[in-house]
Design a protein around this motif. Structure first.
Motif, PDB file in Angstrom:
ATOM      1  N   PRO A  42       0.808  -1.225   0.000  1.00  0.00           N
ATOM      2  CA  PRO A  42       0.000   0.000   0.000  1.00  0.00           C
ATOM      3  C   PRO A  42       0.845   1.282   0.000  1.00  0.00           C
ATOM      4  CG  PRO A  42      -0.929  -1.581   1.518  1.00  0.00           C
ATOM      5  CD  PRO A  42       0.410  -2.127   1.076  1.00  0.00           C
ATOM      6  N   ALA A  43       1.952   1.272   0.743  1.00  0.00           N
ATOM      7  CA  ALA A  43       2.818   2.455   0.772  1.00  0.00           C
ATOM      8  C   ALA A  43       3.466   2.676  -0.588  1.00  0.00           C
ATOM      9  CB  ALA A  43       3.879   2.310   1.855  1.00  0.00           C
ATOM     10  N   ALA A  44       3.880   1.605  -1.244  1.00  0.00           N
ATOM     11  CA  ALA A  44       4.479   1.730  -2.578  1.00  0.00           C
ATOM     12  C   ALA A  44       3.464   2.299  -3.562  1.00  0.00           C
ATOM     13  CB  ALA A  44       4.986   0.377  -3.060  1.00  0.00           C
ATOM     14  N   ARG A  45       2.222   1.822  -3.493  1.00  0.00           N
ATOM     15  CA  ARG A  45       1.181   2.350  -4.386  1.00  0.00           C
ATOM     16  C   ARG A  45       0.935   3.834  -4.126  1.00  0.00           C
ATOM     17  NH1 ARG A  45      -0.632  -2.804  -3.696  1.00  0.00           N
ATOM     18  NH2 ARG A  45      -1.985  -2.322  -1.940  1.00  0.00           N
ATOM     19  N   ALA A  46       0.910   4.209  -2.845  1.00  0.00           N
ATOM     20  CA  ALA A  46       0.699   5.617  -2.508  1.00  0.00           C
ATOM     21  C   ALA A  46       1.826   6.486  -3.049  1.00  0.00           C
ATOM     22  CB  ALA A  46       0.572   5.785  -0.995  1.00  0.00           C
ATOM     23  N   MET A  47       3.053   6.013  -2.927  1.00  0.00           N
ATOM     24  CA  MET A  47       4.192   6.782  -3.433  1.00  0.00           C
ATOM     25  C   MET A  47       4.131   6.900  -4.952  1.00  0.00           C
ATOM     26  SD  MET A  47       5.682   7.783  -0.742  1.00  0.00           S
ATOM     27  CE  MET A  47       7.220   8.443  -1.297  1.00  0.00           C
ATOM     28  N   ARG A  48       3.776   5.806  -5.626  1.00  0.00           N
ATOM     29  CA  ARG A  48       3.664   5.861  -7.091  1.00  0.00           C
ATOM     30  C   ARG A  48       2.562   6.813  -7.518  1.00  0.00           C
ATOM     31  NH1 ARG A  48       4.853  -0.113  -6.964  1.00  0.00           N
ATOM     32  NH2 ARG A  48       7.020  -0.243  -7.653  1.00  0.00           N
ATOM     33  N   MET A  49       1.459   6.821  -6.776  1.00  0.00           N
ATOM     34  CA  MET A  49       0.366   7.747  -7.092  1.00  0.00           C
ATOM     35  C   MET A  49       0.837   9.189  -6.945  1.00  0.00           C
ATOM     36  SD  MET A  49      -2.878   5.758  -5.421  1.00  0.00           S
ATOM     37  CE  MET A  49      -4.020   7.091  -5.702  1.00  0.00           C
ATOM     38  N   LEU A  50       1.590   9.464  -5.893  1.00  0.00           N
ATOM     39  CA  LEU A  50       2.132  10.811  -5.707  1.00  0.00           C
ATOM     40  C   LEU A  50       3.019  11.207  -6.878  1.00  0.00           C
ATOM     41  CD1 LEU A  50       3.398  11.427  -2.059  1.00  0.00           C
ATOM     42  CD2 LEU A  50       1.722  12.746  -3.334  1.00  0.00           C
ATOM     43  N   LEU A  51       3.867  10.285  -7.298  1.00  0.00           N
ATOM     44  CA  LEU A  51       4.775  10.570  -8.411  1.00  0.00           C
ATOM     45  C   LEU A  51       4.020  10.828  -9.707  1.00  0.00           C
ATOM     46  CD1 LEU A  51       7.516   7.916  -7.654  1.00  0.00           C
ATOM     47  CD2 LEU A  51       7.791  10.399  -7.501  1.00  0.00           C
ATOM     48  N   ASP A  52       2.868  10.192  -9.881  1.00  0.00           N
ATOM     49  CA  ASP A  52       2.082  10.352 -11.101  1.00  0.00           C
ATOM     50  C   ASP A  52       1.221  11.613 -11.113  1.00  0.00           C
ATOM     51  OD1 ASP A  52       3.135   8.032 -12.154  1.00  0.00           O
ATOM     52  OD2 ASP A  52       1.414   6.784 -11.580  1.00  0.00           O
ATOM     53  N   MET A  53       1.079  12.264  -9.955  1.00  0.00           N
ATOM     54  CA  MET A  53       0.246  13.467  -9.871  1.00  0.00           C
ATOM     55  C   MET A  53       0.945  14.671 -10.496  1.00  0.00           C
ATOM     56  SD  MET A  53      -1.138  13.494  -5.993  1.00  0.00           S
ATOM     57  CE  MET A  53      -2.247  12.268  -5.373  1.00  0.00           C
ATOM     58  N   SER A  54       0.141  15.639 -10.897  1.00  0.00           N
ATOM     59  CA  SER A  54       0.714  16.916 -11.321  1.00  0.00           C
ATOM     60  C   SER A  54       1.332  17.569 -10.095  1.00  0.00           C
ATOM     61  CB  SER A  54      -0.383  17.827 -11.890  1.00  0.00           C
ATOM     62  OG  SER A  54      -1.268  18.235 -10.848  1.00  0.00           O
ATOM     63  N   GLU A  55       2.216  18.502 -10.321  1.00  0.00           N
ATOM     64  CA  GLU A  55       2.870  19.157  -9.183  1.00  0.00           C
ATOM     65  C   GLU A  55       1.866  19.861  -8.282  1.00  0.00           C
ATOM     66  OE1 GLU A  55       6.550  21.100  -9.284  1.00  0.00           O
ATOM     67  OE2 GLU A  55       7.248  20.014 -11.045  1.00  0.00           O
ATOM     68  N   ALA A  56       0.849  20.470  -8.868  1.00  0.00           N
ATOM     69  CA  ALA A  56      -0.164  21.163  -8.063  1.00  0.00           C
ATOM     70  C   ALA A  56      -0.939  20.179  -7.194  1.00  0.00           C
ATOM     71  CB  ALA A  56      -1.114  21.936  -8.968  1.00  0.00           C
ATOM     72  N   ASP A  57      -1.359  19.065  -7.785  1.00  0.00           N
ATOM     73  CA  ASP A  57      -2.092  18.062  -7.015  1.00  0.00           C
ATOM     74  C   ASP A  57      -1.200  17.425  -5.958  1.00  0.00           C
ATOM     75  OD1 ASP A  57      -4.446  18.533  -8.380  1.00  0.00           O
ATOM     76  OD2 ASP A  57      -4.161  16.858  -9.773  1.00  0.00           O
ATOM     77  N   ARG A  58       0.059  17.215  -6.299  1.00  0.00           N
ATOM     78  CA  ARG A  58       1.009  16.643  -5.355  1.00  0.00           C
ATOM     79  C   ARG A  58       1.177  17.562  -4.162  1.00  0.00           C
ATOM     80  NH1 ARG A  58       6.517  15.772  -8.092  1.00  0.00           N
ATOM     81  NH2 ARG A  58       5.294  14.290  -9.293  1.00  0.00           N
ATOM     82  N   ALA A  59       1.303  18.859  -4.423  1.00  0.00           N
ATOM     83  CA  ALA A  59       1.462  19.829  -3.330  1.00  0.00           C
ATOM     84  C   ALA A  59       0.244  19.806  -2.419  1.00  0.00           C
ATOM     85  CB  ALA A  59       1.678  21.228  -3.901  1.00  0.00           C
ATOM     86  N   LYS A  60      -0.951  19.709  -2.992  1.00  0.00           N
ATOM     87  CA  LYS A  60      -2.171  19.633  -2.190  1.00  0.00           C
ATOM     88  C   LYS A  60      -2.181  18.369  -1.341  1.00  0.00           C
ATOM     89  CE  LYS A  60      -5.038  22.144  -5.446  1.00  0.00           C
ATOM     90  NZ  LYS A  60      -6.133  22.004  -6.432  1.00  0.00           N
ATOM     91  N   ALA A  61      -1.816  17.246  -1.943  1.00  0.00           N
ATOM     92  CA  ALA A  61      -1.816  15.974  -1.224  1.00  0.00           C
ATOM     93  C   ALA A  61      -0.807  16.002  -0.078  1.00  0.00           C
ATOM     94  CB  ALA A  61      -1.511  14.829  -2.177  1.00  0.00           C
ATOM     95  N   LEU A  62       0.357  16.549  -0.328  1.00  0.00           N
ATOM     96  CA  LEU A  62       1.389  16.594   0.716  1.00  0.00           C
ATOM     97  C   LEU A  62       1.061  17.612   1.797  1.00  0.00           C
ATOM     98  CD1 LEU A  62       4.586  16.187  -1.465  1.00  0.00           C
ATOM     99  CD2 LEU A  62       3.574  14.502   0.090  1.00  0.00           C
ATOM    100  N   ALA A  63       0.327  18.661   1.449  1.00  0.00           N
ATOM    101  CA  ALA A  63      -0.053  19.666   2.436  1.00  0.00           C
ATOM    102  C   ALA A  63      -1.029  19.090   3.446  1.00  0.00           C
ATOM    103  CB  ALA A  63      -0.650  20.885   1.754  1.00  0.00           C
TER     104      ALA A  63
END
Length: 65
Positions: A42-63
């Protein structure tokens, strides 16, 4: 995801092991283990999903950490 791939993902995402652990909601020890023995499925999938996101979406997810 291998430990090397996980560490590369952290580098790409600009996350420390501890920050990634907080985002993945795992203990600091588990976060360290992910970097040495590899993340759980599950952690690997979450990390891959983060990598596949646009930078804006990634920033929102990490925030949401």
């Amino acid at each position: 995801m291998t430990p090397a791939e996980y560490r590369a993902a952290l580098s790409t995402l600009g996350l420390s092991q501890q920050a990634a652990g907080r985002w993945l909601m795992v203990s600091p020890k588990t976060a360290q283990n992910y970097a040495t023995v590899g993340p759980s499925g599950p952690a690997a999938r979450a990390m891959r999903m983060l990598l596949d996101m646009s930078e804006a979406d990634r920033a929102k997810a990490l925030a949401a950490e």
